[in-house]
Design an enzyme around this catalytic site. Structure first.
Site, PDB file in Angstrom:
ATOM      1  N   CYS A  70       0.813  -1.220   0.000  1.00  0.00           N
ATOM      2  CA  CYS A  70       0.000   0.000   0.000  1.00  0.00           C
ATOM      3  C   CYS A  70       0.851   1.277   0.000  1.00  0.00           C
ATOM      4  CB  CYS A  70      -0.893  -0.040   1.238  1.00  0.00           C
ATOM      5  SG  CYS A  70      -1.690   1.539   1.584  1.00  0.00           S
TER       6      CYS A  70
HETATM    7  N1  LIG Z   1      -6.390   8.147   3.539  1.00  0.00           N
HETATM    8  C1  LIG Z   1      -5.843   6.893   3.953  1.00  0.00           C
HETATM    9  C2  LIG Z   1      -5.998   5.853   2.854  1.00  0.00           C
HETATM   10  C3  LIG Z   1      -5.504   4.488   3.239  1.00  0.00           C
HETATM   11  C4  LIG Z   1      -5.989   3.405   2.255  1.00  0.00           C
HETATM   12  O1  LIG Z   1      -6.933   3.607   1.485  1.00  0.00           O
HETATM   13  N2  LIG Z   1      -5.357   2.222   2.290  1.00  0.00           N
HETATM   14  C5  LIG Z   1      -5.801   1.139   1.425  1.00  0.00           C
HETATM   15  C6  LIG Z   1      -4.654   0.299   0.938  1.00  0.00           C
HETATM   16  S1  LIG Z   1      -3.696   1.023  -0.319  1.00  0.00           S
HETATM   17  C7  LIG Z   1      -6.651   0.175   2.219  1.00  0.00           C
HETATM   18  O2  LIG Z   1      -6.266  -0.257   3.281  1.00  0.00           O
HETATM   19  N3  LIG Z   1      -7.794  -0.178   1.657  1.00  0.00           N
HETATM   20  C8  LIG Z   1      -8.694  -1.134   2.218  1.00  0.00           C
HETATM   21  C9  LIG Z   1     -10.121  -0.759   1.942  1.00  0.00           C
HETATM   22  O3  LIG Z   1     -10.380   0.366   1.521  1.00  0.00           O
HETATM   23  O4  LIG Z   1     -10.960  -1.623   2.176  1.00  0.00           O
HETATM   24  C10 LIG Z   1      -4.394   7.095   4.327  1.00  0.00           C
HETATM   25  O5  LIG Z   1      -3.699   7.851   3.626  1.00  0.00           O
HETATM   26  O6  LIG Z   1      -3.957   6.532   5.324  1.00  0.00           O
END
Ligand SMILES: N[C@@H](CCC(=O)N[C@@H](CS)C(=O)NCC(=O)O)C(=O)O
Length: 352
Positions: free
Chosen positions: A62
């Site tokens: 990620c």
């Molecule tokens: N705004 C957050 C975004 C984090 C994010 O979207 N992470 C993704 C992985 S790249 C995630 O864990 N997605 C799981 C989901 O949305 O179910 C940050 O910058 O920490």
């Protein structure tokens, strides 16, 4: 819902499928993070800086979690804030922990050391807040003393890391300043378009479900890559490099790197960001990228291409139905002085 049920439920938070991210118009919408607390040295703070009190959950795949991994290493916080990476596979129950028999590249890709019976990251979220209805994202900064999530917003987690633990650090790490006062305004301005058009822009391009949404996102992305390239061309040509803001490594480098290092191996084909690639279309970004990767262990050691390639191509079934991971590009990242053959030939011709 019991924790076991929560781990096995296939509907995502807020009712929809966990893989359903586009709006009716076909545009990708990223949800705002829910936990937004800060670790602070202020007397009486709810989350004071303490060694081995907080645990960082990440995925090497990620780009948002990657920010936190890089800054944790640059600031020498590895012993102060232990860390666990989930497995690269993210299916309908969200991120899962590796089992004890799975051997994956990178440090700390293990079962959850704090909750050995947990199989999925979502159990951390429900364990803290049983009625949680946001997404189960990485990075997640967890306070084991209070069983609370401090933050699941990477842009704020990295800023805590810049200074909150400085009293526990030797001078060599204390002096690492990724957000210097004289550059703050410039960095904030760069963050604004880098975030919307590049970091999130690749997702807007890849998860669009209409031609129009895709075209808009992809064109905006490349316009902003051109802008970053022009910025680096001017800072490198005036001998101020090698970083985004000249001689000083800053947050701007960290935030741009995590997208650019994934660009050629994944985003070009998987997210259809294929107007150009970095290695043949953006010489200054390419040089800047390879300097960070090859010369700074905090960047190289936190970049795990197997997690990156497999996560995107094998988790997003709505984009890649059969989960086949493309073989190329031939190298995930080129050597510091290496160029693709067309660039090599052009350089040779120019020298003659
Ligand atoms: N705004 C957050 C975004 C984090 C994010 O979207 N992470 C993704 C992985 S790249 C995630 O864990 N997605 C799981 C989901 O949305 O179910 C940050 O910058 O920490």
């Amino acid at each position: 819902m019991s924790e076991t049920n929560q781990a096995s439920s296939t509907s995502g938070a807020n009712g929809g499928s966990i893989l359903n991210w586009a709006s009716k118009s076909g545009d990708f919408k990223r949800q705002d993070s829910v936990f937004r607390n800060f670790i602070s040295k202020q007397p009486g703070a709810e989350f004071p800086p303490e060694k081995d009190r907080y645990h960082l959950y990440v995925s090497y795949a990620c780009p948002w979690a990657h920010r936190a991994l890089i800054v944790r290493k640059l600031k020498g916080l590895e012993d102060i804030i232990p860390c666990t990476s989930v497995h690269w596979e993210m299916l309908d129950k969200g991120w899962r922990f590796a089992t004890k028999d799975e051997k994956l590249p990178g440090d700390n890709v293990t079962p959850d050391p704090l909750h050995p019976d947990y199989t999925h990251l979502r159990q951390i979220y429900f364990g803290v807040k049983p009625d949680y209805n946001g997404r189960f994202t990485v990075p997640t900064l967890y306070d084991k003393k209070q069983n609370k999530i401090v933050s699941n917003e990477s842009s704020e987690i990295i800023r805590m890391f810049y200074t909150a633990f400085d009293d526990l650090l030797p001078e060599s790490y204390k002096s690492v300043d990724l957000f210097p006062t004289d550059l703050r305004k410039d960095i904030e301005e760069t963050n604004e378009w880098t975030y919307h058009d590049i970091n999130n822009g690749v997702y807007k391009s890849g998860f669009a479900t209409s031609e129009e949404a895709y075209t808009n996102a992809c064109l905006t992305l490349f316009k902003s890559l051109d802008r970053a390239e022009a910025h680096l061309a001017s800072s490198q040509s005036s001998q101020r490099g090698p970083y985004y803001y000249g001689a000083h490594l800053t947050e701007a480098d960290v935030r741009l790197y995590t997208t650019i290092v994934r660009f050629d191996p994944v985003y070009v084909q998987h997210f259809k960001c294929n107007i150009r690639d970095i290695r043949s279309g953006y010489p200054h970004l390419h040089r800047w990228l390879r300097h960070l990767y090859w010369d700074l262990p905090a960047f190289r050691e936190t970049t795990q291409f197997e997690h990156i390639k497999k996560h995107y191509t094998k988790s997003h079934k709505q984009i890649n139905q059969h989960s086949i991971t493309p073989l190329g590009p031939e190298k995930d990242i080129l050597g510091k002085e290496e160029e693709v053959s067309a660039v090599e030939a052009a350089l040779k011709a120019a020298r003659q």
